[in-house]
Write an enzyme that holds these catalytic residues in place. Structure first.
Site, mmCIF file in Angstrom:
data_model
loop_
_atom_site.group_PDB
_atom_site.id
_atom_site.type_symbol
_atom_site.label_atom_id
_atom_site.label_comp_id
_atom_site.label_asym_id
_atom_site.label_seq_id
_atom_site.Cartn_x
_atom_site.Cartn_y
_atom_site.Cartn_z
ATOM 1 N N HIS A 18 0.832 -1.213 0.000
ATOM 2 C CA HIS A 18 0.000 0.000 0.000
ATOM 3 C C HIS A 18 0.866 1.263 0.000
ATOM 4 O O HIS A 18 2.035 1.243 0.408
ATOM 5 C CB HIS A 18 -0.901 -0.010 1.239
ATOM 6 C CG HIS A 18 -0.121 -0.024 2.531
ATOM 7 N ND1 HIS A 18 0.406 1.126 3.086
ATOM 8 C CD2 HIS A 18 0.255 -1.051 3.330
ATOM 9 C CE1 HIS A 18 1.059 0.810 4.187
ATOM 10 N NE2 HIS A 18 0.994 -0.516 4.359
ATOM 11 N N ARG A 69 -5.821 0.865 4.210
ATOM 12 C CA ARG A 69 -4.692 1.417 3.442
ATOM 13 C C ARG A 69 -4.383 0.552 2.215
ATOM 14 O O ARG A 69 -3.960 1.055 1.175
ATOM 15 C CB ARG A 69 -3.458 1.623 4.330
ATOM 16 C CG ARG A 69 -2.949 0.383 5.067
ATOM 17 C CD ARG A 69 -1.975 0.823 6.154
ATOM 18 N NE ARG A 69 -1.246 -0.225 6.850
ATOM 19 C CZ ARG A 69 -1.685 -0.895 7.906
ATOM 20 N NH1 ARG A 69 -2.889 -0.690 8.384
ATOM 21 N NH2 ARG A 69 -0.911 -1.797 8.495
ATOM 22 N N GLU A 96 -1.413 -6.841 7.594
ATOM 23 C CA GLU A 96 -0.037 -6.642 8.081
ATOM 24 C C GLU A 96 0.244 -7.586 9.254
ATOM 25 O O GLU A 96 -0.696 -8.029 9.940
ATOM 26 C CB GLU A 96 0.137 -5.170 8.498
ATOM 27 C CG GLU A 96 1.511 -4.779 9.037
ATOM 28 C CD GLU A 96 2.664 -5.085 8.081
ATOM 29 O OE1 GLU A 96 2.954 -6.292 7.855
ATOM 30 O OE2 GLU A 96 3.293 -4.138 7.575
ATOM 31 N N HIS A 191 0.831 -5.646 2.521
ATOM 32 C CA HIS A 191 1.574 -4.856 3.515
ATOM 33 C C HIS A 191 3.051 -5.263 3.532
ATOM 34 O O HIS A 191 3.412 -6.343 3.039
ATOM 35 C CB HIS A 191 0.944 -5.093 4.885
ATOM 36 C CG HIS A 191 -0.508 -4.712 4.909
ATOM 37 N ND1 HIS A 191 -0.963 -3.496 5.372
ATOM 38 C CD2 HIS A 191 -1.623 -5.383 4.462
ATOM 39 C CE1 HIS A 191 -2.278 -3.428 5.232
ATOM 40 N NE2 HIS A 191 -2.704 -4.565 4.684
HETATM 41 O O1 LIG Z 1 2.928 -2.084 10.629
HETATM 42 C C1 LIG Z 1 3.788 -1.217 10.420
HETATM 43 O O2 LIG Z 1 4.254 -0.472 11.312
HETATM 44 C C2 LIG Z 1 4.308 -1.035 9.016
HETATM 45 O O3 LIG Z 1 3.311 -1.276 8.114
HETATM 46 C C3 LIG Z 1 5.468 -1.945 8.742
HETATM 47 O O4 LIG Z 1 6.363 -1.651 9.673
HETATM 48 P P1 LIG Z 1 7.857 -2.198 9.754
HETATM 49 O O5 LIG Z 1 8.617 -1.612 8.607
HETATM 50 O O6 LIG Z 1 8.310 -1.664 11.085
HETATM 51 O O7 LIG Z 1 7.809 -3.698 9.760
#
Ligand SMILES: O=C(O)[C@H](O)COP(=O)(O)O
Length: 245
Positions: A18, A69, A96, A191
């Site tokens: 996203h 998102r 995610e 994600h």
């Molecule tokens: O969930 C989150 O914070 C982001 O989408 C991905 O985060 P990361 O790069 O800290 O894994």
């Protein structure tokens, strides 16, 4: 931006993270928190859609998570490429990775509190879980109507990348992969960590190497697949190892 050859006889899988969310912008751990795209994220999704159009990527079926998102990025990309009629499937399995009790915390402030190394382990290691939520925490997804059909054991309190792989692979094997019997081109908008999980699986990235893989927002990743759905090209080596939102 990457240019692809359109080979109609091959199966083609397009993965898209996203666009930037408001919590990516604010550097907050997000996970299953359902935050919207930022203005920049909206523009990134438009760019991704233009790219689909310029490359004449003819999507047959699309998959996304149940988080806005990703859903919105998919909508915008399909709208911009004049493919809004394409069938879309949403699944919590493409959500995610669940960031547990870190959800909502600022990533740099957390690094000041517990050290950058610990934060890096939580964000990029293969099997280290972030601290868990309690079931009575308002952030627990179990009280959200969209997850009402899930058994308690499917609703995460916190997930490592390994846990995320374990929940996404059944969806790949049972739903997305069989759809290639009818479809030539499948688009998956998901994600950062669910796409790391899929790339790890498709390219056999080792547990030791996976911390180096960071997937940027809204940059299409294109795999040409053979009839056994094995990639004919590698993409993970293109990505920067930098750990950024
Ligand atoms: O969930 C989150 O914070 C982001 O989408 C991905 O985060 P990361 O790069 O800290 O894994």
């Amino acid at each position: 931006m990457l240019h692809i050859m359109n080979t109609s006889h091959n199966k083609q899988l397009v993965l898209l993270r996203h666009g930037q969310s408001t919590w990516n912008r604010d550097n907050r751990f997000t996970g299953w928190t359902d935050v919207p795209l930022s203005d920049q994220g909206h523009d990134e999704a438009v760019e991704a859609g233009r790219w689909l159009s310029e490359q004449d990527v003819q999507v047959d079926i699309a998959y996304t998570s149940v988080l806005q998102r990703a859903i919105k990025t998919l909508w915008i990309a399909l709208e911009e490429s004049d493919q809004m009629w394409v069938p879309v499937n949403r699944s919590w399995r493409l959500n995610e990775r669940h960031y547990g009790a870190l959800q909502g915390e600022n990533k740099s402030e957390m690094a000041d509190r517990v050290g950058a190394e610990q934060v890096h382990l939580w964000r990029r290691s293969f099997d280290v879980r972030p601290p868990s939520l309690e079931r009575n925490d308002p952030r627990y997804p179990g009280r959200d109507r969209r997850y009402a059909g899930l058994g308690a054991s499917d609703i995460p309190l916190a997930e490592s990348l390994k846990d995320t792989i374990d929940r996404i692979l059944p969806y790949w094997h049972e739903t997305i992969a069989p759809a290639f019997n009818q479809a030539n081109t499948i688009l998956v908008v998901a994600h950062g960590n669910t796409l790391r999980a899929l790339v790890k699986h498709l390219e056999h990235v080792s547990d030791e190497e996976i911390p180096l893989l960071n997937i940027p927002t809204s940059v299409p990743i294109v795999y040409q697949l053979n009839s056994a759905l094995c990639p004919l090209n590698e993409v993970h080596t293109r990505f920067e190892p930098a750990v950024e939102a």
